[in-house]
Design a protein around this motif. Structure first.
Motif, short mmCIF file in Angstrom:
data_model
loop_
_atom_site.label_atom_id
_atom_site.label_comp_id
_atom_site.label_asym_id
_atom_site.label_seq_id
_atom_site.Cartn_x
_atom_site.Cartn_y
_atom_site.Cartn_z
N SER A 1 0.81 -1.22 0.00
CA SER A 1 0.00 0.00 0.00
C SER A 1 0.85 1.27 0.00
CB SER A 1 -0.90 0.03 1.23
OG SER A 1 -1.60 1.25 1.26
N SER A 2 0.41 2.25 -0.77
CA SER A 2 1.11 3.54 -0.78
C SER A 2 0.34 4.58 0.04
CB SER A 2 1.29 4.05 -2.22
OG SER A 2 0.04 4.21 -2.85
N ILE A 3 -0.65 4.09 0.82
CA ILE A 3 -1.58 5.05 1.42
C ILE A 3 -0.87 6.09 2.30
CG2 ILE A 3 -2.30 3.83 3.55
CD1 ILE A 3 -4.85 5.04 1.05
N GLY B 1 6.62 0.90 -19.20
CA GLY B 1 5.22 0.75 -18.87
C GLY B 1 5.19 0.82 -17.36
N TYR B 2 4.00 1.07 -16.81
CA TYR B 2 3.93 1.22 -15.35
C TYR B 2 4.23 -0.08 -14.63
CZ TYR B 2 2.41 2.50 -10.73
OH TYR B 2 2.40 2.74 -9.39
N SER B 3 5.04 -0.03 -13.61
CA SER B 3 5.17 -1.12 -12.62
C SER B 3 5.09 -0.47 -11.25
CB SER B 3 6.53 -1.82 -12.72
OG SER B 3 6.62 -2.56 -13.90
N LEU B 4 4.73 -1.26 -10.27
CA LEU B 4 4.53 -0.67 -8.93
C LEU B 4 5.84 -0.13 -8.35
CD1 LEU B 4 1.97 -0.08 -7.37
CD2 LEU B 4 2.34 -2.14 -6.04
N ASP B 5 6.94 -0.50 -8.96
CA ASP B 5 8.23 0.11 -8.57
C ASP B 5 8.12 1.65 -8.59
OD1 ASP B 5 8.50 -2.41 -10.08
OD2 ASP B 5 10.65 -2.25 -9.63
N LEU B 6 7.39 2.14 -9.59
CA LEU B 6 7.31 3.61 -9.73
C LEU B 6 6.69 4.25 -8.49
CD1 LEU B 6 6.32 4.19 -13.48
CD2 LEU B 6 8.59 4.28 -12.41
N GLN B 7 5.74 3.54 -7.91
CA GLN B 7 5.13 4.04 -6.67
C GLN B 7 6.21 4.25 -5.60
OE1 GLN B 7 1.62 2.01 -4.88
NE2 GLN B 7 3.09 1.24 -3.38
N GLU B 8 7.14 3.32 -5.55
CA GLU B 8 8.19 3.38 -4.52
C GLU B 8 9.20 4.49 -4.78
OE1 GLU B 8 7.97 1.19 -1.69
OE2 GLU B 8 6.03 1.29 -2.70
N GLU C 1 -5.14 -0.25 -1.27
CA GLU C 1 -3.85 -0.28 -1.98
C GLU C 1 -3.28 1.13 -2.07
OE1 GLU C 1 -3.95 -2.31 -5.75
OE2 GLU C 1 -5.24 -3.87 -4.91
N ASP C 2 -4.18 2.07 -2.30
CA ASP C 2 -3.73 3.46 -2.43
C ASP C 2 -4.91 4.41 -2.36
OD1 ASP C 2 -4.93 3.30 -4.98
OD2 ASP C 2 -3.02 2.74 -5.91
N VAL C 3 -4.61 5.68 -2.45
CA VAL C 3 -5.62 6.73 -2.33
C VAL C 3 -6.62 6.67 -3.48
CG1 VAL C 3 -4.20 8.48 -3.50
CG2 VAL C 3 -5.93 9.21 -1.87
N SER D 1 -7.20 5.39 -15.58
CA SER D 1 -6.46 4.34 -14.89
C SER D 1 -5.75 5.00 -13.72
CB SER D 1 -5.45 3.73 -15.87
OG SER D 1 -4.31 3.29 -15.19
N ARG D 2 -5.38 4.19 -12.75
CA ARG D 2 -4.58 4.79 -11.68
C ARG D 2 -3.24 5.28 -12.24
NH1 ARG D 2 -4.45 0.42 -6.97
NH2 ARG D 2 -4.91 -1.05 -8.65
N ASN D 3 -2.79 4.63 -13.30
CA ASN D 3 -1.47 5.00 -13.83
C ASN D 3 -1.45 6.43 -14.37
OD1 ASN D 3 -1.04 2.37 -13.20
ND2 ASN D 3 -0.74 1.65 -15.31
N ASP D 4 -2.50 6.81 -15.11
CA ASP D 4 -2.49 8.20 -15.60
C ASP D 4 -2.88 9.17 -14.48
OD1 ASP D 4 -5.19 7.42 -15.72
OD2 ASP D 4 -5.59 8.47 -17.60
N HIS D 5 -3.76 8.72 -13.57
CA HIS D 5 -4.17 9.65 -12.51
C HIS D 5 -3.06 9.92 -11.51
CE1 HIS D 5 -8.67 10.52 -12.81
NE2 HIS D 5 -8.20 10.25 -14.01
N VAL D 6 -2.28 8.90 -11.18
CA VAL D 6 -1.21 9.16 -10.21
C VAL D 6 -0.14 10.05 -10.83
CG1 VAL D 6 0.30 7.13 -10.58
CG2 VAL D 6 0.18 8.19 -8.35
N ALA D 7 0.14 9.82 -12.11
CA ALA D 7 1.14 10.67 -12.77
C ALA D 7 0.66 12.13 -12.78
CB ALA D 7 1.41 10.17 -14.19
N1 ARG Z 1 -0.31 3.77 -5.99
C1 ARG Z 1 0.32 3.78 -7.27
C2 ARG Z 1 1.43 4.82 -7.31
O1 ARG Z 1 1.56 5.56 -6.40
C3 ARG Z 1 -0.63 4.03 -8.38
C4 ARG Z 1 -1.39 2.80 -8.69
C5 ARG Z 1 -0.97 2.10 -9.89
N2 ARG Z 1 -1.26 0.75 -9.56
C6 ARG Z 1 -1.40 -0.22 -10.45
N3 ARG Z 1 -1.67 -1.37 -9.99
N4 ARG Z 1 -1.27 -0.02 -11.72
O2 ARG Z 1 2.18 4.88 -8.25
#
Ligand code: ARG
Length: 425
Positions: free
Chosen positions: A20-22, A309-316, A75-77, A101-107
């Motif tokens: 979780s990135s909450i 492409g998005y991976s959850l690594d980017l969250q970290e 998982e996240d906000v 998608s969460r991917n475009d919204h988080v960016a």
């Molecule tokens: N919490 C994620 C972040 O901070 C965004 C979610 C993307 N998650 C996903 N399963 N594609 O980057």
């Protein structure tokens, strides 16, 4: 509680607890809500969702507060927000998933927040420039040795030294201004990677979310963190250089050098040695700058190995971006307080400038300008310095060097006044 994983099943929720990135999302919660408002408004104006449903969602979005979302179990906000909207507006809340998608919204949220941090940091840099310029006027005539290799080098003035700091910060603002347009582009409508079949107008969506432009390619839009790396690298580079000024102030606060008297509110003492006056704010700043440099590196390191492409690594990666900016903003403000309150002991600094042969180059140049090849003059002065018989110019005269940007007190005053003219008094 989790919304998206419901169909997967599984017992204990290690996904939420471990990934979780909450907690980090507190940083972007406001922006996530703002981005969702823009998205839903656009779905409504394009006629892609029933108007009434859209309006019910927008009403819930007006009411939601960040702290409603930052709760464990998600998982996240983004998931927390969608779940909130469905609970609040009923199943029609689920319309928000269309075209997004969460991917475009988080960016998008990171970019919007970063624009604010950039503007706040620029303001801090400008305040520090003004503080340095103010003290540079005051210390324009204050002669001191400059140091190369930490050996006494040419004489300068403390005002001149402070203008070096001001110019670094001015270059930082230039860098921030040039990074800004890379950040100020909307990834919205790019979906998870390849866009969306919902006919969104990405330019209009960008405008609704408050962006100046659009990231064109949908894969780049949802996957890139170059905007973040660029901003963090610029800031970390400035901090790494700022740290050298900080290190000087720490060294000069030692009675062994004794040029700087730190303001009392920046000094701590020892619990056992009652004579100690330790410049602790600057020590902490110096350490935090090292951490910020490591954070900028972590931001790059986390990204550099994942496919495009998005991976959850980017969250970290994201938390490191905020740390760099937090350290910079706080650090600039702390250093400004130090500069505003410190005293510089010009008598002590002048004694060193005059006591060491700091004007040897000026002596040799004087002979060269009168017609002797420079290397001849250099050896002549070297011999005299070695023999202790050198007649060297007074540092107070030597600093009046005629070149642009020199420590000449008149030039320092002029340059500092020019910087001050842009400050609010
Ligand atoms: N919490 C994620 C972040 O901070 C965004 C979610 C993307 N998650 C996903 N399963 N594609 O980057």
């Amino acid at each position: 509680m989790a919304l998206y994983r419901r169909w997967i099943g599984g017992g204990s929720d290690v996904v939420s607890s471990y990934t979780s990135s909450i907690e980090d999302d507190a940083e972007i919660a406001e922006e996530v809500i703002a981005v969702m408002k823009a998205h839903v408004s656009h779905l409504v104006e394009r006629g892609l969702v029933p108007r009434e449903d859209g309006e019910a969602i927008l009403k819930a979005l007006e009411e939601v507060r960040a702290e409603d979302l930052l709760k464990p179990g998600y998982e996240d906000v983004h998931e927390a927000l969608e779940d909130y909207l469905i609970k609040r507006a009923g199943p029609r809340g689920g319309w928000v998933g269309l075209g997004r998608s969460r991917n475009d919204h988080v960016a998008a949220a990171i970019r919007l927040k970063l624009l604010r941090r950039i503007d706040a940091l620029r303001a801090s840099a400008e305040r520090l420039i003004c503080a340095a310029a103010r003290r540079a006027v005051e210390y324009a005539d204050c002669v001191m040795p400059s140091f190369t290799h930490f050996q006494p080098a040419q004489p300068i003035t403390f005002g001149h030294y402070l203008l070096a700091l001001a110019e670094l910060l001015s270059d930082l603002t230039t860098a921030l201004n040039s990074v800004r347009p890379v950040v100020d582009k909307s990834p919205l409508g790019s979906g998870p990677s390849g866009g969306t079949s919902a006919p969104l107008d990405r330019a209009r969506l960008a405008q609704l979310a408050g962006f100046g432009g659009v990231v064109e390619n949908t894969l780049y839009a949802s996957s890139s963190r170059f905007f973040a790396s660029l901003a963090a690298s610029a800031v970390a580079s400035a901090l790494a250089e700022l740290s050298r000024f900080v290190d000087d102030f720490i060294a000069w606060s030692s009675p062994l050098i004794g040029y700087v008297e730190p303001p009392p509110e920046h000094v701590s003492t020892s619990s056992i040695m009652p004579h100690k006056r330790n410049p602790v704010t600057l020590e902490v700043l110096r350490a935090r700058i090292s951490e910020a440099v490591a954070d900028a590196l972590a931001l790059l390191a986390v990204q550099e190995k994942i496919g495009y492409g998005y991976s959850l690594d980017l969250q970290e990666a994201t938390r490191h971006l905020w740390r760099v900016f937090k350290t910079a903003e706080e650090g600039l403000d702390v250093l400004r307080g130090f500069l505003e309150g410190m005293k510089f002991h010009c008598d002590k600094a002048y004694r060193d400038a005059a006591g060491f042969p700091t004007t040897s180059s000026d002596a040799a140049e004087k002979m060269a300008l009168a017609g002797m090849p420079f290397r001849e003059a250099y050896f002549e002065v070297a011999e005299a310095v070695k023999a202790g018989s050198a007649q060297l110019p007074d540092p107070r005269e030597a600093v009046k060097r005629p070149v642009l940007g020199s420590p000449d007190p008149e030039a320092v005053r002029r340059s500092a006044m020019e910087r001050l003219a842009k400050c609010q008094h």
